[in-house]
Design a protein around this motif. Structure first.
Motif, mmCIF file in Angstrom:
data_model
loop_
_atom_site.group_PDB
_atom_site.id
_atom_site.type_symbol
_atom_site.label_atom_id
_atom_site.label_comp_id
_atom_site.label_asym_id
_atom_site.label_seq_id
_atom_site.Cartn_x
_atom_site.Cartn_y
_atom_site.Cartn_z
ATOM 1 N N ASN A 1 -31.715 47.164 -15.185
ATOM 2 C CA ASN A 1 -32.863 46.645 -14.223
ATOM 3 C C ASN A 1 -32.588 47.307 -12.827
ATOM 4 O OD1 ASN A 1 -35.235 45.054 -13.870
ATOM 5 N ND2 ASN A 1 -33.834 43.764 -12.733
ATOM 6 N N GLU A 2 -31.341 47.188 -12.600
ATOM 7 C CA GLU A 2 -31.160 47.702 -11.184
ATOM 8 C C GLU A 2 -31.541 49.379 -10.990
ATOM 9 O OE1 GLU A 2 -28.513 44.391 -12.122
ATOM 10 O OE2 GLU A 2 -29.014 46.385 -13.104
ATOM 11 N N GLU B 1 -35.534 49.335 -10.846
ATOM 12 C CA GLU B 1 -36.049 48.953 -9.469
ATOM 13 C C GLU B 1 -35.992 50.000 -8.441
ATOM 14 O OE1 GLU B 1 -37.327 46.160 -8.229
ATOM 15 O OE2 GLU B 1 -37.365 45.493 -10.525
ATOM 16 N N ARG C 1 -38.777 52.195 -9.312
ATOM 17 C CA ARG C 1 -40.213 51.543 -8.895
ATOM 18 C C ARG C 1 -40.325 52.022 -7.428
ATOM 19 N NH1 ARG C 1 -41.223 45.474 -10.331
ATOM 20 N NH2 ARG C 1 -42.862 46.182 -9.327
ATOM 21 N N ARG C 2 -39.246 51.850 -6.674
ATOM 22 C CA ARG C 2 -39.473 52.077 -5.242
ATOM 23 C C ARG C 2 -39.978 53.438 -5.142
ATOM 24 N NH1 ARG C 2 -35.192 48.443 -4.579
ATOM 25 N NH2 ARG C 2 -33.568 50.210 -4.761
#
Length: 547
Positions: free
Chosen positions: A528-529, A532, A535-536
């Protein structure tokens, strides 16, 4: 010793004497030569038989007296008595086979006219059992000079079986004549047998030529001749489905099977280098190949209805209504009421949780829909096409390999891959993300798919803003993968072939997340890290595009 044999007498009788007859063993009595007192011509090639009996009536005594002995009975053997009335020996009546009856004068004259020479070696018919003397003793001859007796002739066959001669024979001809006749008959028999053999060979050859000609004609017509074809533009109406990847020959075979064209050859000849697309066509029965090609190439005549990949069934119904100029919701109503009669496979899920039993079975393709076509007919074509493709890729067998509960689940995975993956080159990785999230031991999503596409399908919408995760987890719908683990009850759209193949053979990897930055780039993450961070990157890319 005379020139004609070992007998007495200065000269032989003249062989051309009219009373000189046959001395053979065919049944005629030997005739008596008459001596005219003149030297007879000699015939070295003919050897007189010293045993042939000669009957004399006084012609040998040139002085008018009777010879005191029989010229051809050198040892003075007594001749058998002759019946004064019949002219035959009395022994004839006891042994008629040994002493044949005398020959009439007219037959002797007839034989003379035929001028048949006598056989050089003849036995005395009146003495068939007479022992022949052994000549040559005391004159230097050490062996018996006599010729070997000829073998007994077999009983003649019927002319029908033996191939008899056309000439008539009464059995009284001289031996040379009979031998010549046998030779003629033998030659004729050989000719007949040869002719029969030739006839058999000719018949076999003719049969072979006919067979070769028959198949050769078919081969010639198939490769060099004009293929059979219908005339005109045909009649009636028939829906023909041409699968993706079909060659020109495949199309021709389908059209021939449906009764549209007469032969594949005529179709390929008429098509030439024209490009025909796969899809469902509304054609007519018994069309000429050229008319069928023209109709398939004409967009107006074709009335094509294209169903794009990933399109939901609700959207397909709207397209059909528009194409057929029907009231909105007509096709959807037909789908709901006749779903069981449209040809769905046996493994199709009929759960009450399904929003639409036809979802996933309206295969994306181009279909020919005429103005008078019924909605049910169009839906049947789409379901039939889906069944054909799913059978091709063996959904049942591949579902077992992937440890899925049914082919319906494999079809659902394909629909999720189609909906979530933005670009086809990413489908194999997107399908792997689906399978990784379905693992019960995953610590990233804990068995939840968390796909926005399923929420949009449940809400009959299509948007990127589906709300917060907390709100989504409270949305109570079996298709909400944020709330319910595992796969939804059924497909959420109609996947295409690429998505189907990706679901069957996904790429290996441990990804649980992905985000598409642009058409050329999709970022996949294991944790998940990492997701993220991706996603940025995506958000920055979107801000650039807005400026």
């Amino acid at each position: 010793m005379t020139e004609y044999g070992r007998g007495y007498g200065s000269e032989p009788w003249h062989p051309e004497d009219p009373l000189y007859g046959d001395q053979g063993s065919s049944g005629g009595q030997a005739q008596q030569p008459q001596w005219d007192g003149q030297p007879a011509p000699r015939y070295p090639q003919q050897q007189a038989d010293p045993y042939a009996q000669q009957h004399y009536d006084g012609g040998w005594d040139t002085q008018g007296g009777q010879l005191p002995y029989e010229p051809y009975d050198p040892y003075g053997q007594q001749q058998p008595p002759v019946d004064p009335y019949s002219g035959t020996s009395p022994d004839y009546y006891a042994t008629p086979d040994a002493y044949p009856p005398p020959q009439p004068q007219h037959l002797r004259q007839q034989q003379y006219q035929q001028q048949q020479p006598p056989h050089p070696q003849q036995q005395n018919p009146q003495y068939p059992q007479q022992t022949e003397p052994h000549y040559g003793e005391g004159d230097g001859a050490g062996d018996d000079w006599r010729a070997e007796p000829e073998p007994r002739e077999p009983e003649p066959e019927h002319a029908f079986f033996a191939g008899g001669d056309d000439d008539d024979h009464d059995g009284n001809e001289p031996r040379e004549q009979r031998r010549a006749g046998r030779e003629r008959r033998g030659k004729k028999n050989k000719k007949r047998r040869s002719g029969t053999a030739c006839l058999v060979v000719a018949l076999v050859f003719a049969g072979a030529v006919g067979t070769v000609g028959y198949f050769g004609y078919d081969f010639f017509m198939a490769h060099f001749g004009s293929a059979p074809d219908y005339e005109g533009e045909g009649s009636g109406d028939v829906q023909v489905d041409i699968p993706d990847g079909s060659t020109l020959s495949d199309m021709g075979q389908i059209l021939q099977r449906e009764g549209v064209i007469k032969s594949v050859g005529a179709f390929t000849e008429a098509a030439g280098d024209k490009s025909l697309q796969a899809g469902t066509y509304s054609l007519r029965k018994q069309m000429s190949a050229a008319s069928a090609i023209e109709l398939m190439l004409d967009p107006k005549s074709r009335n094509g209805l294209t169903i794009r990949e990933g399109l939901r069934s609700a959207d397909v119904y709207k397209l059909i209504d528009t194409k057929l100029h029907l009231k909105k919701g007509t096709t959807e109503g037909v789908a709901e009421s006749q779903a069981k009669n449209l040809g769905l496979p046996s493994w199709a899920n009929n759960s009450s949780k399904l929003k639409d039993p036809l979802e996933g079975f309206l295969y994306p393709s181009t279909y020919s829909v005429g103005g008078k076509t019924k909605p049910a007919a169009v839906l049947k074509q789409m379901v039939a096409r889906a069944n054909q493709v799913y059978k091709k890729y063996d959904l049942e067998g591949n579902a077992r390999k992937l440890k899925l509960d049914s082919p319906m689940q494999l079809l659902t995975v394909a629909s999720l891959t189609q909906a979530e993956g933005k670009y086809k080159h990413d489908f194999v990785k997107v399908a792997r993300v689906v399978y990784n999230r379905l693992k019960p031991d995953n610590t990233e999503t804990y068995g939840l798919l968390d796909f926005d596409s399923t929420v949009n399908y449940a809400k009959s919408q299509s948007t990127l803003d589906t709300g917060s995760v907390d709100n989504l987890r409270n949305f109570n719908d079996p298709y909400n993968t944020y709330k319910f683990k595992g796969l939804p009850p059924g497909p959420i759209g109609n996947p295409g072939e690429v998505a189907l193949k990706s679901a069957i053979a996904p790429e290996k990897g441990n990804w649980y997340y992905f985000v598409s930055i642009n058409p050329e780039k999709t970022l996949f993450a294991v944790t998940n890290e990492e997701h993220e961070r991706n996603r940025r990157i995506y958000e920055k890319e979107q801000e650039k595009n807005k400026q």
